[in-house]
Design an enzyme around this catalytic site. Structure first.
Site, short mmCIF file in Angstrom:
data_model
loop_
_atom_site.label_atom_id
_atom_site.label_comp_id
_atom_site.label_asym_id
_atom_site.label_seq_id
_atom_site.Cartn_x
_atom_site.Cartn_y
_atom_site.Cartn_z
N SER A 12 113.47 117.95 64.85
CA SER A 12 114.11 117.54 63.61
C SER A 12 113.25 117.94 62.39
CB SER A 12 114.40 116.03 63.66
OG SER A 12 115.26 115.66 62.61
N ASP A 48 125.30 116.44 67.66
CA ASP A 48 124.26 115.98 66.75
C ASP A 48 124.89 115.63 65.41
OD1 ASP A 48 122.10 115.80 64.93
OD2 ASP A 48 120.92 117.23 66.09
N HIS A 89 121.44 114.02 68.52
CA HIS A 89 120.22 114.38 67.78
C HIS A 89 118.95 114.00 68.54
CE1 HIS A 89 118.04 115.67 64.29
NE2 HIS A 89 117.41 114.51 64.17
#
Length: 246
Positions: free
Chosen positions: A99, A196, A226
């Site tokens: 991320s 996600d 995610h």
């Protein structure tokens, strides 16, 4: 037990380091996450079994490290990553960024290419302060942020709201990587779940298109979100790392 690194600017960065063969692996976590997360610990155990050097750490304002989360910004956390890699690893490293860690690993690769052997982005979120938060804020939210210096947003990942500061947004503009030429030394593998909700596959495709260099691949995994932490995802991450290190 974690150990601590004091950086040149006086921040205390908590870390776990495993000795082993190089190129080592450095895990860079996400926004408001810490080095005790599922992926970081799984990768450490895998690297130890392989006899490979591994480093995980907490950015300032995260986990066990010093400073307040609300005081930090992308530039601070990228500097923490560079300080940790500079002090705690030897030679080129395979960066695995999750991320926000994907964005930070790209900044590391840009600033210290000689220390990067390759990069794996897991739901990488480059430029999210601008393209995620700022671009999606309403006029009211933007006005609140500029007036108060901060705005609180609900989070689906924790009970506490995310505090987004004016400094985070303004510093983020100095760290953008999708607006100017970008290349990473060595191979790049981008891993992305189709479900996600924090980082869209459009972001993954945009990064794929934007990255220079010949050996760049994107893997979309149907149905994953995610967190990208299911057994199948963890297996994919380690198999990807194994292939790059072979």
């Amino acid at each position: 037990m974690h150990a601590n690194l004091t950086t040149p600017n006086g921040r205390t960065i908590a870390y776990h380091r495993t000795e082993g063969a190089g190129p080592g692996i450095v895990f860079l976590g996400g926004f408001k996450s810490d080095m005790a997360g599922t992926k970081a610990v799984y990768l450490e155990e895998w690297a130890r079994a392989q006899g490979r050097a591994f480093l995980r750490f907490d950015y300032s304002g995260h986990g066990e490290s010093s400073e307040a989360f609300e005081d930090g910004c992308i530039g601070d956390w990228a500097q923490d990553a560079m300080d940790a890699i500079g002090a705690l690893t030897e030679g080129p490293q395979l960066l695995i960024g999750s991320s926000m860690g994907g964005w930070i690993s790209l900044l590391v690769a840009r600033a210290m290419p000689e220390r990067v052997a390759g990069l794996i982005g897991i739901a990488a979120a480059p430029d999210f302060t601008e393209d995620g938060y700022w671009s999606e804020f309403t006029e009211d939210q933007r006005a609140t942020l500029l007036r108060d210096g901060r705005i609180e947003l609900p989070s689906e990942y924790s009970d506490e709201p995310y505090v987004i500061t004016k400094r985070l947004i303004e510093d983020g503009r100095n760290q953008l990587v999708l607006r100017s030429p970008l290349s990473v030394p060595g191979p790049v593998r981008l891993l992305q779940g189709t479900e996600d909700e924090a980082v869209s596959r459009d972001t993954a495709l945009r990064l794929l298109d934007h990255l220079g260099g010949g050996d760049v691949r994107l893997t979309l995994v149907k149905g994953e979100d995610h967190r990208f932490s299911s057994p199948q995802c963890l297996d994919l991450i380690t198999k990807t790392a194994e292939a790059l290190l072979a």
